[in-house]
Design a protein around this motif. Structure first.
Motif, PDB file in Angstrom:
ATOM      1  N   LYS A  68       0.862  -1.112   0.036  1.00 21.34           N
ATOM      2  CA  LYS A  68       0.088   0.061   0.018  1.00 21.34           C
ATOM      3  C   LYS A  68       0.989   1.207   0.051  1.00 21.34           C
ATOM      4  CE  LYS A  68      -4.123   1.994   2.082  1.00 21.34           C
ATOM      5  NZ  LYS A  68      -4.739   2.428   3.285  1.00 21.34           N
ATOM      6  N   GLN A  69       0.486   2.217  -0.463  1.00 20.28           N
ATOM      7  CA  GLN A  69       1.395   3.462  -0.615  1.00 20.28           C
ATOM      8  C   GLN A  69       1.967   3.973   0.619  1.00 20.28           C
ATOM      9  OE1 GLN A  69      -1.357   6.549  -2.127  1.00 20.28           O
ATOM     10  NE2 GLN A  69      -1.248   5.612  -4.337  1.00 20.28           N
ATOM     11  N   THR A  70       1.482   4.117   1.925  1.00 20.23           N
ATOM     12  CA  THR A  70       1.785   4.614   3.039  1.00 20.23           C
ATOM     13  C   THR A  70       1.949   3.829   4.180  1.00 20.23           C
ATOM     14  OG1 THR A  70      -0.140   5.627   3.791  1.00 20.23           O
ATOM     15  CG2 THR A  70       1.389   6.936   2.317  1.00 20.23           C
ATOM     16  N   HIS A  71       1.189   2.757   4.103  1.00 13.97           N
ATOM     17  CA  HIS A  71       1.034   1.839   5.334  1.00 13.97           C
ATOM     18  C   HIS A  71       1.274   0.445   4.946  1.00 13.97           C
ATOM     19  CE1 HIS A  71      -0.212   5.045   7.826  1.00 13.97           C
ATOM     20  NE2 HIS A  71      -1.316   5.047   7.142  1.00 13.97           N
ATOM     21  N   GLU A  72       1.854  -0.307   5.728  1.00 17.96           N
ATOM     22  CA  GLU A  72       2.163  -1.892   5.429  1.00 17.96           C
ATOM     23  C   GLU A  72       0.712  -2.567   5.925  1.00 17.96           C
ATOM     24  OE1 GLU A  72       5.604  -3.247   7.024  1.00 17.96           O
ATOM     25  OE2 GLU A  72       6.831  -2.481   5.769  1.00 17.96           O
ATOM     26  N   ARG A  73       0.418  -3.035   5.078  1.00 14.70           N
ATOM     27  CA  ARG A  73      -0.965  -3.930   5.513  1.00 14.70           C
ATOM     28  C   ARG A  73      -0.596  -5.403   5.488  1.00 14.70           C
ATOM     29  NH1 ARG A  73      -6.286  -1.865   2.842  1.00 14.70           N
ATOM     30  NH2 ARG A  73      -7.105  -3.003   4.738  1.00 14.70           N
ATOM     31  N   ARG A  74      -1.122  -6.115   6.274  1.00 13.77           N
ATOM     32  CA  ARG A  74      -0.876  -7.681   6.407  1.00 13.77           C
ATOM     33  C   ARG A  74      -2.071  -8.276   5.950  1.00 13.77           C
ATOM     34  NH1 ARG A  74       3.081  -5.396   7.829  1.00 13.77           N
ATOM     35  NH2 ARG A  74       4.291  -5.681   9.515  1.00 13.77           N
ATOM     36  N   ALA A  75      -1.625  -9.414   5.172  1.00 13.23           N
ATOM     37  CA  ALA A  75      -2.773 -10.262   4.579  1.00 13.23           C
ATOM     38  C   ALA A  75      -2.488 -11.607   4.955  1.00 13.23           C
ATOM     39  CB  ALA A  75      -2.444 -10.203   2.717  1.00 13.23           C
ATOM     40  N   ALA A  76      -3.558 -12.296   5.630  1.00 12.46           N
ATOM     41  CA  ALA A  76      -3.552 -13.620   5.922  1.00 12.46           C
ATOM     42  C   ALA A  76      -4.409 -14.496   5.232  1.00 12.46           C
ATOM     43  CB  ALA A  76      -4.270 -13.675   7.395  1.00 12.46           C
ATOM     44  N   TYR A  77      -4.044 -15.643   4.875  1.00 11.20           N
ATOM     45  CA  TYR A  77      -4.731 -16.565   3.895  1.00 11.20           C
ATOM     46  C   TYR A  77      -4.782 -17.920   4.504  1.00 11.20           C
ATOM     47  CZ  TYR A  77      -2.647 -13.136   0.474  1.00 11.20           C
ATOM     48  OH  TYR A  77      -2.333 -12.023  -0.147  1.00 11.20           O
ATOM     49  N   LEU A  78      -5.761 -18.534   4.584  1.00 12.02           N
ATOM     50  CA  LEU A  78      -5.730 -19.780   5.082  1.00 12.02           C
ATOM     51  C   LEU A  78      -6.804 -20.682   4.550  1.00 12.02           C
ATOM     52  CD1 LEU A  78      -8.469 -20.017   7.055  1.00 12.02           C
ATOM     53  CD2 LEU A  78      -7.615 -18.393   8.313  1.00 12.02           C
ATOM     54  N   GLN A  79      -6.481 -21.964   4.654  1.00 13.89           N
ATOM     55  CA  GLN A  79      -7.136 -23.332   4.125  1.00 13.89           C
ATOM     56  C   GLN A  79      -7.841 -23.996   5.347  1.00 13.89           C
ATOM     57  OE1 GLN A  79      -4.918 -25.549   1.437  1.00 13.89           O
ATOM     58  NE2 GLN A  79      -6.430 -27.112   1.279  1.00 13.89           N
ATOM     59  N   CYS A  80      -9.268 -24.246   5.376  1.00 12.09           N
ATOM     60  CA  CYS A  80      -9.592 -25.274   6.137  1.00 12.09           C
ATOM     61  C   CYS A  80     -10.405 -26.377   5.478  1.00 12.09           C
ATOM     62  CB  CYS A  80     -10.648 -24.528   6.909  1.00 12.09           C
ATOM     63  SG  CYS A  80     -10.261 -23.194   7.949  1.00 12.09           S
ATOM     64  N   THR A  81     -10.574 -27.489   6.209  1.00 12.36           N
ATOM     65  CA  THR A  81     -11.242 -28.516   5.668  1.00 12.36           C
ATOM     66  C   THR A  81     -12.693 -28.637   6.366  1.00 12.36           C
ATOM     67  OG1 THR A  81      -9.345 -29.825   5.109  1.00 12.36           O
ATOM     68  CG2 THR A  81     -11.120 -31.124   5.001  1.00 12.36           C
ATOM     69  N   ARG A  82     -13.644 -28.798   5.601  1.00 12.50           N
ATOM     70  CA  ARG A  82     -14.993 -28.994   6.299  1.00 12.50           C
ATOM     71  C   ARG A  82     -15.190 -30.324   6.710  1.00 12.50           C
ATOM     72  NH1 ARG A  82     -19.644 -26.537   2.290  1.00 12.50           N
ATOM     73  NH2 ARG A  82     -20.563 -28.059   2.959  1.00 12.50           N
TER      74      ARG A  82
ATOM     75  N   VAL B  45     -12.115 -25.296   2.076  1.00 11.34           N
ATOM     76  CA  VAL B  45     -12.650 -23.971   1.881  1.00 11.34           C
ATOM     77  C   VAL B  45     -11.427 -23.005   2.322  1.00 11.34           C
ATOM     78  CG1 VAL B  45     -15.027 -24.326   2.300  1.00 11.34           C
ATOM     79  CG2 VAL B  45     -13.302 -23.650   4.369  1.00 11.34           C
ATOM     80  N   PHE B  46     -11.334 -21.696   1.838  1.00  9.51           N
ATOM     81  CA  PHE B  46     -10.234 -20.716   1.767  1.00  9.51           C
ATOM     82  C   PHE B  46     -10.881 -19.317   2.505  1.00  9.51           C
ATOM     83  CE2 PHE B  46      -8.985 -23.623  -1.643  1.00  9.51           C
ATOM     84  CZ  PHE B  46      -8.083 -24.008  -1.335  1.00  9.51           C
TER      85      PHE B  46
ATOM     86  N   VAL C 297     -10.223 -16.192   9.039  1.00 12.12           N
ATOM     87  CA  VAL C 297     -11.000 -17.102   9.800  1.00 12.12           C
ATOM     88  C   VAL C 297     -12.481 -16.987   9.342  1.00 12.12           C
ATOM     89  CG1 VAL C 297     -11.763 -18.469  11.954  1.00 12.12           C
ATOM     90  CG2 VAL C 297      -9.316 -17.659  11.406  1.00 12.12           C
ATOM     91  N   LEU C 298     -12.966 -15.581   9.550  1.00 13.17           N
ATOM     92  CA  LEU C 298     -14.517 -15.167   9.355  1.00 13.17           C
ATOM     93  C   LEU C 298     -14.867 -15.619   7.802  1.00 13.17           C
ATOM     94  CD1 LEU C 298     -14.948 -12.370  11.469  1.00 13.17           C
ATOM     95  CD2 LEU C 298     -15.577 -14.394  12.017  1.00 13.17           C
ATOM     96  N   SER C 299     -13.885 -15.064   6.971  1.00 11.46           N
ATOM     97  CA  SER C 299     -13.902 -15.264   5.477  1.00 11.46           C
ATOM     98  C   SER C 299     -14.016 -17.106   5.257  1.00 11.46           C
ATOM     99  CB  SER C 299     -12.670 -14.737   4.753  1.00 11.46           C
ATOM    100  OG  SER C 299     -12.988 -15.053   3.232  1.00 11.46           O
ATOM    101  N   ALA C 300     -13.317 -17.671   5.710  1.00  5.89           N
ATOM    102  CA  ALA C 300     -13.481 -19.187   5.304  1.00  5.89           C
ATOM    103  C   ALA C 300     -14.766 -19.666   6.188  1.00  5.89           C
ATOM    104  CB  ALA C 300     -12.152 -19.755   6.122  1.00  5.89           C
ATOM    105  N   ALA C 301     -15.185 -19.069   7.371  1.00  2.00           N
ATOM    106  CA  ALA C 301     -16.305 -19.613   7.903  1.00  2.00           C
ATOM    107  C   ALA C 301     -17.568 -19.299   7.069  1.00  2.00           C
ATOM    108  CB  ALA C 301     -16.464 -19.116   9.185  1.00  2.00           C
ATOM    109  N   SER C 302     -17.479 -18.246   6.373  1.00  2.00           N
ATOM    110  CA  SER C 302     -18.660 -17.521   5.594  1.00  2.00           C
ATOM    111  C   SER C 302     -18.813 -18.520   4.304  1.00  2.00           C
ATOM    112  CB  SER C 302     -18.522 -16.221   5.157  1.00  2.00           C
ATOM    113  OG  SER C 302     -17.550 -16.069   4.229  1.00  2.00           O
TER     114      SER C 302
END
Length: 64
Positions: free
Chosen positions: A20-34, A40-41, A57-62
């Motif tokens: 990002k231009q001025t701030h570092e942002r963190r991206a978290a990626y995860l894989q779960c098994t139903r 699901v990712f 985690v909320l993204s994967a749960a949705s």
């Protein structure tokens, strides 16, 4: 009682820095098994790595 859309423990996780231009942002990626074996990712992005992980985690749960 078993729910077919419940998530098993995480299969794989990764945390990186999203540019990002001025701030570092963190991206978290995860894989779960139903419970039925389906993969699901989830992805979360935030300035804070813990918040990015929770968002992932909320993204994967949705998807479950």
């Amino acid at each position: 009682m078993e729910h077919s859309n419940s998530l098993a423990p995480l299969t794989e996780t990764h945390v990186g820095i999203a540019p990002k231009q001025t701030h570092e942002r963190r991206a978290a990626y995860l894989q779960c098994t139903r419970a039925d074996g389906t993969q699901v990712f989830g992805v979360g992005i935030d300035n804070d790595v813990a918040t990015a992980t929770v968002k992932a985690v909320l993204s994967a749960a949705s998807c479950a």
